[in-house]
Write a protein that holds these residues in place. Structure first.
Motif, PDB file in Angstrom:
ATOM      1  N   ASN A 146      15.158  11.331  -7.069  1.00  0.00           N
ATOM      2  CA  ASN A 146      16.247  10.490  -6.550  1.00  0.00           C
ATOM      3  C   ASN A 146      16.600  10.827  -5.110  1.00  0.00           C
ATOM      4  O   ASN A 146      17.783  10.908  -4.750  1.00  0.00           O
ATOM      5  CB  ASN A 146      17.495  10.638  -7.422  1.00  0.00           C
ATOM      6  CG  ASN A 146      17.453   9.803  -8.679  1.00  0.00           C
ATOM      7  OD1 ASN A 146      17.514  10.337  -9.787  1.00  0.00           O
ATOM      8  ND2 ASN A 146      17.356   8.488  -8.539  1.00  0.00           N
ATOM      9  N   GLU A 190       4.776   6.616   0.457  1.00  0.00           N
ATOM     10  CA  GLU A 190       5.286   6.216   1.768  1.00  0.00           C
ATOM     11  C   GLU A 190       4.184   6.175   2.818  1.00  0.00           C
ATOM     12  O   GLU A 190       4.157   5.295   3.690  1.00  0.00           O
ATOM     13  CB  GLU A 190       6.381   7.196   2.204  1.00  0.00           C
ATOM     14  CG  GLU A 190       6.998   6.910   3.554  1.00  0.00           C
ATOM     15  CD  GLU A 190       8.018   7.961   3.925  1.00  0.00           C
ATOM     16  OE1 GLU A 190       9.160   7.904   3.439  1.00  0.00           O
ATOM     17  OE2 GLU A 190       7.666   8.887   4.705  1.00  0.00           O
ATOM     18  N   PHE A 238       9.971   4.267  -9.344  1.00  0.00           N
ATOM     19  CA  PHE A 238       9.522   5.618  -8.991  1.00  0.00           C
ATOM     20  C   PHE A 238      10.262   6.655  -9.832  1.00  0.00           C
ATOM     21  O   PHE A 238       9.664   7.614 -10.331  1.00  0.00           O
ATOM     22  CB  PHE A 238       9.765   5.892  -7.498  1.00  0.00           C
ATOM     23  CG  PHE A 238       8.741   5.299  -6.578  1.00  0.00           C
ATOM     24  CD1 PHE A 238       7.381   5.478  -6.781  1.00  0.00           C
ATOM     25  CD2 PHE A 238       9.139   4.564  -5.465  1.00  0.00           C
ATOM     26  CE1 PHE A 238       6.436   4.940  -5.925  1.00  0.00           C
ATOM     27  CE2 PHE A 238       8.200   4.020  -4.592  1.00  0.00           C
ATOM     28  CZ  PHE A 238       6.852   4.209  -4.820  1.00  0.00           C
ATOM     29  N   THR A 239      11.564   6.484  -9.979  1.00  0.00           N
ATOM     30  CA  THR A 239      12.376   7.431 -10.742  1.00  0.00           C
ATOM     31  C   THR A 239      11.956   7.470 -12.201  1.00  0.00           C
ATOM     32  O   THR A 239      11.788   8.545 -12.796  1.00  0.00           O
ATOM     33  CB  THR A 239      13.867   7.062 -10.630  1.00  0.00           C
ATOM     34  OG1 THR A 239      14.267   7.144  -9.259  1.00  0.00           O
ATOM     35  CG2 THR A 239      14.732   7.982 -11.465  1.00  0.00           C
ATOM     36  N   HIS A 252      15.384   8.828  -2.596  1.00  0.00           N
ATOM     37  CA  HIS A 252      15.016   7.629  -1.853  1.00  0.00           C
ATOM     38  C   HIS A 252      16.200   7.127  -1.029  1.00  0.00           C
ATOM     39  O   HIS A 252      17.344   7.494  -1.277  1.00  0.00           O
ATOM     40  CB  HIS A 252      14.560   6.545  -2.830  1.00  0.00           C
ATOM     41  CG  HIS A 252      13.557   7.013  -3.828  1.00  0.00           C
ATOM     42  ND1 HIS A 252      13.866   7.199  -5.165  1.00  0.00           N
ATOM     43  CD2 HIS A 252      12.257   7.347  -3.694  1.00  0.00           C
ATOM     44  CE1 HIS A 252      12.786   7.636  -5.804  1.00  0.00           C
ATOM     45  NE2 HIS A 252      11.794   7.731  -4.937  1.00  0.00           N
ATOM     46  N   THR A 270      14.259  -2.192  -9.012  1.00  0.00           N
ATOM     47  CA  THR A 270      13.765  -1.970  -7.655  1.00  0.00           C
ATOM     48  C   THR A 270      12.559  -1.045  -7.696  1.00  0.00           C
ATOM     49  O   THR A 270      12.303  -0.373  -8.710  1.00  0.00           O
ATOM     50  CB  THR A 270      14.847  -1.337  -6.770  1.00  0.00           C
ATOM     51  OG1 THR A 270      15.094   0.009  -7.242  1.00  0.00           O
ATOM     52  CG2 THR A 270      16.140  -2.145  -6.807  1.00  0.00           C
ATOM     53  N   TYR A 308       6.126  -3.720  -1.705  1.00  0.00           N
ATOM     54  CA  TYR A 308       6.097  -2.329  -1.241  1.00  0.00           C
ATOM     55  C   TYR A 308       4.696  -1.966  -0.745  1.00  0.00           C
ATOM     56  O   TYR A 308       4.536  -1.357   0.324  1.00  0.00           O
ATOM     57  CB  TYR A 308       6.508  -1.389  -2.371  1.00  0.00           C
ATOM     58  CG  TYR A 308       6.535   0.070  -1.971  1.00  0.00           C
ATOM     59  CD1 TYR A 308       7.688   0.647  -1.472  1.00  0.00           C
ATOM     60  CD2 TYR A 308       5.390   0.866  -2.073  1.00  0.00           C
ATOM     61  CE1 TYR A 308       7.715   1.981  -1.089  1.00  0.00           C
ATOM     62  CE2 TYR A 308       5.408   2.198  -1.701  1.00  0.00           C
ATOM     63  CZ  TYR A 308       6.578   2.747  -1.202  1.00  0.00           C
ATOM     64  OH  TYR A 308       6.596   4.060  -0.810  1.00  0.00           O
ATOM     65  N   ALA A 348       7.300  11.494  -3.084  1.00  0.00           N
ATOM     66  CA  ALA A 348       7.857  10.409  -2.260  1.00  0.00           C
ATOM     67  C   ALA A 348       6.977  10.176  -1.038  1.00  0.00           C
ATOM     68  O   ALA A 348       6.856   9.042  -0.554  1.00  0.00           O
ATOM     69  CB  ALA A 348       9.280  10.751  -1.826  1.00  0.00           C
ATOM     70  N   SER A 402      17.616   4.272  -1.089  1.00  0.00           N
ATOM     71  CA  SER A 402      18.578   3.557  -1.927  1.00  0.00           C
ATOM     72  C   SER A 402      19.495   4.524  -2.657  1.00  0.00           C
ATOM     73  O   SER A 402      20.690   4.239  -2.865  1.00  0.00           O
ATOM     74  CB  SER A 402      17.843   2.661  -2.930  1.00  0.00           C
ATOM     75  OG  SER A 402      17.044   3.431  -3.808  1.00  0.00           O
ATOM     76  N   ASP A 403      18.971   5.683  -3.057  1.00  0.00           N
ATOM     77  CA  ASP A 403      19.782   6.699  -3.721  1.00  0.00           C
ATOM     78  C   ASP A 403      20.845   7.247  -2.773  1.00  0.00           C
ATOM     79  O   ASP A 403      22.006   7.437  -3.156  1.00  0.00           O
ATOM     80  CB  ASP A 403      18.903   7.844  -4.220  1.00  0.00           C
ATOM     81  CG  ASP A 403      17.874   7.404  -5.234  1.00  0.00           C
ATOM     82  OD1 ASP A 403      18.226   6.611  -6.125  1.00  0.00           O
ATOM     83  OD2 ASP A 403      16.716   7.850  -5.136  1.00  0.00           O
ATOM     84  N   ASP A 422      12.349   1.711  -6.171  1.00  0.00           N
ATOM     85  CA  ASP A 422      12.872   3.072  -6.304  1.00  0.00           C
ATOM     86  C   ASP A 422      13.265   3.376  -7.740  1.00  0.00           C
ATOM     87  O   ASP A 422      13.082   4.502  -8.222  1.00  0.00           O
ATOM     88  CB  ASP A 422      14.063   3.280  -5.367  1.00  0.00           C
ATOM     89  CG  ASP A 422      13.649   3.333  -3.899  1.00  0.00           C
ATOM     90  OD1 ASP A 422      12.445   3.485  -3.638  1.00  0.00           O
ATOM     91  OD2 ASP A 422      14.536   3.225  -3.030  1.00  0.00           O
ATOM     92  N   ASP A 423      13.817   2.390  -8.453  1.00  0.00           N
ATOM     93  CA  ASP A 423      14.067   2.575  -9.890  1.00  0.00           C
ATOM     94  C   ASP A 423      12.772   2.947 -10.600  1.00  0.00           C
ATOM     95  O   ASP A 423      12.740   3.841 -11.452  1.00  0.00           O
ATOM     96  CB  ASP A 423      14.606   1.281 -10.510  1.00  0.00           C
ATOM     97  CG  ASP A 423      16.068   1.009 -10.205  1.00  0.00           C
ATOM     98  OD1 ASP A 423      16.835   1.978 -10.073  1.00  0.00           O
ATOM     99  OD2 ASP A 423      16.436  -0.180 -10.117  1.00  0.00           O
TER     100      ASP A 423
END
Length: 423
Positions: free
Chosen positions: A302, A109, A212-213, A304, A207, A237, A105, A306-307, A209-210
């Motif tokens: 998970n 970032e 990345f997961t 992030h 998204t 991003y 992560a 958003s998570d 984040d989705d």
């Protein structure tokens, strides 16, 4: 025959016009990553390459995140070896306690990975950065040492699977459910040494984040890497985080895939991986009554913002079951601070959760949440092998943040929709 996204990135970094499946190449690296478990071995091997220093002090990243904050003397010595090596070689991207986060992560970032990059890391979940249209993959510690010394690594060009996405997720369904659905369908070796390349109109609804997961867990299907197209979501991003201009590769229309898998996102339900493989999946309506002892929400998979928001929305105004524990692990210091400033910590603590500094500790049964014999955990992490989070007779059920939060409240594996219906 045309090339896939992955093959184009590899060809460019190998200074070749094209590559073919199975070809062995030597490629230039944009980033070499190591953590407090894998980097000490690489550091010990580094002198054998006869180099006085690393190939580029800006292209090596060292992140002590697994047993950090130090859990014992051995962990302290391992972290010290990173600190000493980083100081000796003036490594720019060394992130110690207080600045660090969970490596997969943290690097995006910090803007250390951009579209079109080639990244290796001595950690299997380095494949996370495919969410940004980069080729990234895990390697052994000796390969990491070679990468730090020479700025190059060898690769066998992988074949590819095309995953064609359509539709949009239902409420409470996310990227974690998608990747568990895929692994359940093809198995833990279903993409062995292949590139999982995601495409189709459904990608736009995911998204960042989705993505990345999903990319993070490509390795759980045996894949060499997972990779997404660089669309407006990825570019937004990258514009915020990466100072470099992205290099965008697109698969050729005649690129060759070993197979094409069509997936309707609207048909996917909340999915849980039962012990002891990520492929042992069941949908939420197939779970039955399973009492749990611990919930872990966080990790490189998970953790992030958003998570955490999703988990907080379910936990708000509710209490963790009296027999259960719920641990929250934001993935980076920035996410930790953002969650705090948004009031998410108030929700978590008022619900009876414990909030941790960023660390990989519980994911690998290292510290900060180790399971005892016979205990069961619902976790948003990426692996549930025998003994993964503690005792060999404990059990880990992999799930999304929504399912994890709902399960913390019920004390049983629970459908988030059923919790939200009870006001």
């Amino acid at each position: 025959m045309g090339m896939t996204m992955t093959q184009k990135i590899l060809a460019h970094h190998a200074k070749l016009d094209s590559v073919r499946v199975g070809q062995l190449i030597m490629a230039d690296l944009d980033m070499v990553l190591g953590n407090d478990i894998t980097a000490p071995v690489a550091i010990n091997e580094f002198p054998k390459f006869g180099q006085s220093t690393v190939f580029d002090k800006d292209k090596v990243a060292l992140v002590p995140d697994h047993f950090s904050p130090n859990k014992d003397i051995k962990a302290a010595e391992q972290c010290k070896s990173l600190r000493t090596f980083a100081g000796k070689h003036a490594i720019t991207n060394y992130f110690d306690v207080g600045q660090m986060g969970i490596e997969h992560a943290l690097l995006p970032e910090k803007g250390l990975v951009c579209a079109g990059d080639l990244v290796i890391g001595a950690d299997s979940h380095t494949c996370t950065y495919g969410a940004l249209g980069a080729f990234s993959t895990g390697v052994g510690s000796t390969d990491m040492a070679c990468g730090m010394a020479t700025g190059q690594a060898w690769f066998k060009v992988p074949s590819a699977i095309k995953l064609n996405l359509s539709g949009k997720f239902r409420p409470y369904v996310s990227g974690k459910d998608l990747i568990l659905h895929i692994i359940g369908m093809i198995g833990v070796d279903g993409a062995l040494y292949q590139s999982m390349e995601f495409s189709g109109e459904g990608v736009a609804s995911l998204t960042i984040d989705d993505r990345f997961t999903v990319a993070n867990m490509a390795i759980e299907a045996g894949a060499k890497n997972g990779i997404f197209p660089v669309d407006s979501v990825a570019l937004e991003y990258l514009a915020e985080h990466c100072p470099r201009k992205p290099v965008i590769y697109e698969a050729d229309a005649d690129a060759e895939y070993d197979r094409v898998i069509d997936i309707d996102l609207s048909a996917i339900k909340s999915t849980i991986a039962f012990p002891h493989l990520p492929s042992n999946t069941r949908t939420i309506d197939e779970v039955g009554e399973i009492k749990i002892d611990q919930v872990v929400i966080g990790s490189c998979t998970n953790g992030h913002i958003s998570d955490l928001r999703e988990a907080a929305a379910i936990l708000k105004g509710r209490k963790v079951a009296p027999w259960a524990r719920c641990l929250i692990f934001p993935a980076t210091q920035k996410i930790w601070k953002q969650a705090m400033n948004e009031g998410l910590f108030d929700i978590f603590v008022d619900s009876g959760c414990a909030v941790s500094t960023p660390t990989c500790g519980p994911c690998l049964g290292g510290h900060m949440g180790v399971l005892a014999e016979g205990e069961r955990a619902v976790s948003t992490t990426n692996r549930n092998f025998v003994g993964r989070m503690g005792h060999v007779k404990s059990e880990v059920y992999l799930a999304s943040p929504a399912v994890a939060a709902a399960s913390a409240i019920k004390g049983y594996i629970a459908d988030p929709a059923s919790v939200q219906e009870v006001q």
